[in-house]
Design a protein around this motif. Structure first.
Motif, PDB file in Angstrom:
ATOM      1  N   GLY A 256       0.800  -1.207   0.000  1.00 21.34           N
ATOM      2  CA  GLY A 256       0.000   0.000   0.000  1.00 21.34           C
ATOM      3  C   GLY A 256       0.837   1.264   0.000  1.00 21.34           C
ATOM      4  N   ALA A 257       0.162   2.371   0.274  1.00 16.89           N
ATOM      5  CA  ALA A 257       0.810   3.674   0.364  1.00 16.89           C
ATOM      6  C   ALA A 257       0.140   4.456   1.482  1.00 16.89           C
ATOM      7  N   SER A 258       0.917   5.278   2.179  1.00 20.54           N
ATOM      8  CA  SER A 258       0.369   6.035   3.290  1.00 20.54           C
ATOM      9  C   SER A 258       1.070   7.376   3.422  1.00 20.54           C
ATOM     10  N   LEU A 259       0.427   8.277   4.149  1.00 21.98           N
ATOM     11  CA  LEU A 259       0.991   9.605   4.419  1.00 21.98           C
ATOM     12  C   LEU A 259       0.628   9.998   5.838  1.00 21.98           C
ATOM     13  N   ALA A 260       1.636  10.402   6.616  1.00 14.22           N
ATOM     14  CA  ALA A 260       1.406  10.784   8.009  1.00 14.22           C
ATOM     15  C   ALA A 260       2.424  11.832   8.421  1.00 14.22           C
ATOM     16  N   TYR A 261       2.158  12.463   9.563  1.00 12.20           N
ATOM     17  CA  TYR A 261       3.049  13.490  10.099  1.00 12.20           C
ATOM     18  C   TYR A 261       3.230  13.270  11.594  1.00 12.20           C
ATOM     19  N   LEU A 262       4.403  13.675  12.100  1.00  9.42           N
ATOM     20  CA  LEU A 262       4.722  13.531  13.521  1.00  9.42           C
ATOM     21  C   LEU A 262       5.475  14.769  13.965  1.00  9.42           C
ATOM     22  N   SER A 263       5.155  15.247  15.151  1.00 10.95           N
ATOM     23  CA  SER A 263       5.766  16.486  15.621  1.00 10.95           C
ATOM     24  C   SER A 263       5.885  16.485  17.138  1.00 10.95           C
ATOM     25  N   GLN A 264       6.851  17.268  17.637  1.00 12.83           N
ATOM     26  CA  GLN A 264       7.007  17.542  19.065  1.00 12.83           C
ATOM     27  C   GLN A 264       7.156  16.277  19.906  1.00 12.83           C
ATOM     28  N   LEU A 265       7.912  15.299  19.425  1.00 10.95           N
ATOM     29  CA  LEU A 265       8.183  14.109  20.217  1.00 10.95           C
ATOM     30  C   LEU A 265       9.179  14.484  21.306  1.00 10.95           C
ATOM     31  N   ARG A 266       8.797  14.268  22.574  1.00 14.64           N
ATOM     32  CA  ARG A 266       9.615  14.777  23.679  1.00 14.64           C
ATOM     33  C   ARG A 266       9.342  13.997  24.955  1.00 14.64           C
ATOM     34  N   TRP A 267      10.325  14.023  25.842  1.00 15.03           N
ATOM     35  CA  TRP A 267      10.143  13.493  27.190  1.00 15.03           C
ATOM     36  C   TRP A 267       9.430  14.521  28.060  1.00 15.03           C
ATOM     37  N   ILE A 268       8.556  14.036  28.937  1.00 13.31           N
ATOM     38  CA  ILE A 268       7.900  14.872  29.934  1.00 13.31           C
ATOM     39  C   ILE A 268       8.379  14.408  31.304  1.00 13.31           C
ATOM     40  N   PRO A 269       9.005  15.281  32.091  1.00 14.98           N
ATOM     41  CA  PRO A 269       9.522  14.850  33.425  1.00 14.98           C
ATOM     42  C   PRO A 269       8.393  14.318  34.306  1.00 14.98           C
TER      43      PRO A 269
END
Length: 269
Positions: A256-269
Motif C-alpha cells: 500500500g501507500a500512506s501519508l502521516a506526520y509527527l511532531s514535538q516528540l519529547r520526554w515529559i519529566p
C-alpha cells in the motif's frame, strides 16, 4: 511479498526476518553486553553527543534530518525505503512520513535515565486500508512510535530467549530484548493491544484507531512504565532501561501507500 520474512522453513528464520522488519535495522549500533544483554548505548562510539532531551527531527529551517535520528531500511534493499522529510505543515514544523510499498524507521538512541512520560503530536492523512496488525501478511503501520528496552534476559521465556540468541547469531547484531510500539491503526479501535504476529519480543498498543478522524493533529502523552507493565509486566515487574526511541511507517507487506506526520516528540519529566 517474497521477502525473507515469509520463508517459514524453521521458526528462527521467521523470527530473524521479523527482527529485520521491526527492529533489527535500528538495533545494529548497539554493542553486546554481558550475557547477551544489550549494553547501554553510552558505551557505543557515536559521532554526535546525545542530549538530555530527544533531539528534534530536523535541523534549522531546511529539510535536513537531524543526524541523531538515524535512518535505516531493510538490509539488501529488499524493498523501497520509507521517505522521511522535515517539512512544514501550515504553521507547524513536522516530520513527514510517506510509504509506497516501503519500509523504514528513524531511531534515536538513548543512554540516560528516561523521564516518566513520552509525548508527541501526530496526524494521519492517508491510512493503510489493507493493514492488519494481528496477521503476518498485514503487519504494516502507517504511523508508529516505538520504545526499546534493555530487558534482562532472565525475565524472558526460555523459548523466546533461545530464538533471540539464534536471531542474534544469524544477523550478527545485538537485538533489543523488548520493544513497545504505539500505533495509529485504521482497522482496530483505540486501546487494542497485543503481541506482534512474528515475535513476543515486540508488542503494540493502538492509541488512535478506526474511530479517529484523519487529516487532523492529535496529541498523545504516555506514561511508559504503565504501558510496559501492561504489555510486559508478566515478565518484568520493573521497567528496564530505555535504550532507544524509534518512529516509522511501513507498507511493504500490504503493498500500500500512506501519508502521516509527527511532531514535538519529547520526554515529559
Amino acid at each position: 511479498m517474497p521477502t525473507s520474512k515469509h520463508h517459514n522453513a524453521i521458526y528462527f528464520v521467521a523470527f530473524c526476518a521479523l527482527l529485520t522488519r521491526t527492529f533489527d535495522c535500528f538495533s545494529q549500533n548497539f554493542p553486546a553486553g554481558p550475557r547477551g544483554d544489550p549494553a547501554p548505548a553510552a558505551s557505543a562510539p557515536r559521532a554526535v553527543a546525545e542530549p538530555a532531551q530527544l533531539a528534534p527531527f530536523g535541523l534549522g529551517a531546511g529539510n535536513s534530518l537531524n543526524p541523531l535520528w538515524q535512518l535505516t531500511t531493510l538490509p539488501g534493499n529488499k524493498v523501497s525505503a520509507t521517505h522521511f522529510e522535515w517539512t512544514r505543515l501550515g504553521d507547524a514544523a513536522a516530520l513527514k512520513l510517506t510509504t509506497d510499498q516501503s519500509y523504514g524507521v528513524l531511531t534515536h538512541r538513548w543512554s540516560g535515565q528516561a523521564p516518566s512520560e513520552l509525548a508527541w503530536q501526530w496526524r494521519l492523512d492517508q491510512p493503510l486500508s489493507q493493514a492488519d496488525i494481528t496477521t503476518k501478511s498485514g503487519d504494516d503501520a502507517a504511523l508508529k512510535v516505538c520504545v526499546m528496552f534493555r530487558q534482562p534476559l532472565a525475565d524472558i521465556p526460555l523459548f523466546q530467549r533461545a530464538a533471540l540468541a539464534l536471531a542474534r547469531s544469524a544477523t550478527g547484531q545485538d537485538i533489543p530484548n523488548a520493544t513497545l510500539c504505539y500505533l495509529w491503526d485504521s482497522r482496530y479501535p483505540a486501546g487494542t493491544s497485543g503481541v506482534n504476529p512474528y515475535t513476543g519480543r515486540v508488542r503494540y498498543l493502538v492509541l488512535n484507531g478506526v474511530e479517529a478522524k484523519t487529516g487532523q493533529w492529535l496529541s498523545q502523552q504516555r506514561r511508559i512504565a504503565d504501558d510496559f507493565a501492561r504489555l510486559f509486566g508478566a515478565e518484568s515487574p520493573v521497567m528496564p532501561p530505555v535504550i532507544a526511541i524509534a518512529v516509522g511507517a511501513d507498507s511493504d507487506n500490504t503493498q500500500g501507500a500512506s501519508l502521516a506526520y509527527l511532531s514535538q516528540l519529547r520526554w515529559i519529566p
